[in-house]
Write a protein that holds these residues in place. Structure first.
Motif, mmCIF file in Angstrom:
data_model
loop_
_atom_site.group_PDB
_atom_site.id
_atom_site.type_symbol
_atom_site.label_atom_id
_atom_site.label_comp_id
_atom_site.label_asym_id
_atom_site.label_seq_id
_atom_site.Cartn_x
_atom_site.Cartn_y
_atom_site.Cartn_z
ATOM 1 N N GLN A 46 0.852 -1.196 0.000
ATOM 2 C CA GLN A 46 0.000 0.000 0.000
ATOM 3 C C GLN A 46 0.885 1.242 0.000
ATOM 4 O O GLN A 46 1.051 1.931 1.001
ATOM 5 N N LYS A 47 1.444 1.521 -1.145
ATOM 6 C CA LYS A 47 2.360 2.645 -1.330
ATOM 7 C C LYS A 47 1.572 3.952 -1.320
ATOM 8 O O LYS A 47 0.517 4.057 -1.934
ATOM 9 N N THR A 48 2.102 4.947 -0.639
ATOM 10 C CA THR A 48 1.489 6.271 -0.630
ATOM 11 C C THR A 48 2.170 7.145 -1.689
ATOM 12 O O THR A 48 3.124 6.717 -2.337
ATOM 13 N N GLU A 49 1.711 8.359 -1.823
ATOM 14 C CA GLU A 49 2.351 9.330 -2.710
ATOM 15 C C GLU A 49 3.519 10.018 -2.012
ATOM 16 O O GLU A 49 4.255 10.790 -2.624
ATOM 17 N N LEU A 50 3.678 9.762 -0.707
ATOM 18 C CA LEU A 50 4.706 10.425 0.080
ATOM 19 C C LEU A 50 6.079 9.785 -0.111
ATOM 20 O O LEU A 50 6.193 8.585 -0.339
ATOM 21 N N LEU A 51 7.088 10.605 0.046
ATOM 22 C CA LEU A 51 8.471 10.146 0.118
ATOM 23 C C LEU A 51 8.955 10.417 1.535
ATOM 24 O O LEU A 51 8.402 11.265 2.241
ATOM 25 N N ASP A 54 9.347 13.904 2.627
ATOM 26 C CA ASP A 54 8.122 14.658 2.909
ATOM 27 C C ASP A 54 7.748 14.573 4.389
ATOM 28 O O ASP A 54 7.028 15.432 4.896
ATOM 29 N N GLN A 63 14.450 10.072 -2.068
ATOM 30 C CA GLN A 63 13.350 9.587 -2.902
ATOM 31 C C GLN A 63 12.773 8.227 -2.487
ATOM 32 O O GLN A 63 12.215 7.533 -3.302
ATOM 33 N N PRO A 65 10.076 5.783 -1.102
ATOM 34 C CA PRO A 65 8.628 5.843 -0.889
ATOM 35 C C PRO A 65 8.242 5.432 0.529
ATOM 36 O O PRO A 65 8.997 4.746 1.218
ATOM 37 N N TYR A 67 5.034 3.659 2.757
ATOM 38 C CA TYR A 67 3.885 2.779 2.630
ATOM 39 C C TYR A 67 2.985 2.922 3.851
ATOM 40 O O TYR A 67 3.425 3.341 4.914
ATOM 41 N N ASP A 158 4.492 -3.670 -5.575
ATOM 42 C CA ASP A 158 3.312 -2.884 -5.251
ATOM 43 C C ASP A 158 2.020 -3.591 -5.656
ATOM 44 O O ASP A 158 1.589 -4.498 -4.981
#
Length: 186
Positions: A46-51, A54, A63, A65, A67, A158
């Motif tokens: 369940q990958k988010t858009e966040l790094l 962030d 960079q 990711p 989750y 993913d």
């Protein structure tokens, strides 16, 4: 139970094809702890858009990711890694996969580009089960239990991880990959 393997730290929990709980629908959870008091794990797909940059202010241009590890403790950051005992306080789960440890060391490694994305995975929150809860879910056929390896835990599957994990159980389970997410739409 669909298979007779028992859960333990270092195993994968693979959700059954028709699980409707949005937290675990078509999910693969890496179990880090399982004992009489309960169980803890992290959803791997369940990958988010966040790094990570962030979330951690003083990490610039990092960079990696992040989750969603599960629905519990969404204000906490966790990580699995394969760096080993070089991270003080990390817990060896199994087969070269470690949980947590001194985050300052992780930050230094990240800042100096000494970590690859196939060596560490970051999670917001975690998956948790109280005493006997996971065994009850296993008895209801909500999960399959499979062996884990670093390729599955740290790989970039993913969306495909659930089907890859099912296939890792052997040909007997492979047809589950083709089941629709909602059997009423079949």
């Amino acid at each position: 139970m669909l298979n007779n393997k028992q859960p333990a730290g270092g195993k994968l929990l693979i959700s059954e094809p028709f699980m409707f709980d949005p937290n675990f629908k078509r999910s693969v959870v890496y179990l880090t702890e399982h004992n009489e008091e309960g169980s803890v794990g992290f959803v791997l797909n369940q990958k988010t858009e966040l790094l990570i940059c962030d979330i951690i202010e003083d990490l610039e241009d990092c960079q990696f990711p992040v989750y969603i590890g599960g629905p519990v403790g969404n204000d906490s950051l966790h990580y699995l890694h394969s760096i080993g005992d070089s991270i003080e306080g990390s817990v060896h789960i199994r087969d070269g996969i470690y949980w947590g440890g001194n985050f300052e060391v992780i930050k230094i490694l990240l800042e100096n580009n000494k970590l690859r994305d196939d060596e560490v995975k970051f999670f917001i929150g975690y998956s948790g089960w109280g005493e006997g809860q996971l065994i009850g879910e296993l008895n209801e056929n909500a999960w399959l239990v499979a062996d884990a390896n670093a390729d599955l835990v740290f790989g970039e599957f993913d969306k495909k991880l659930w089907s890859e994990a099912i296939k890792s159980l052997g040909s007997k389970y492979a047809p589950l990959v083709n089941f629709p997410e909602n059997p009423r739409l079949n």
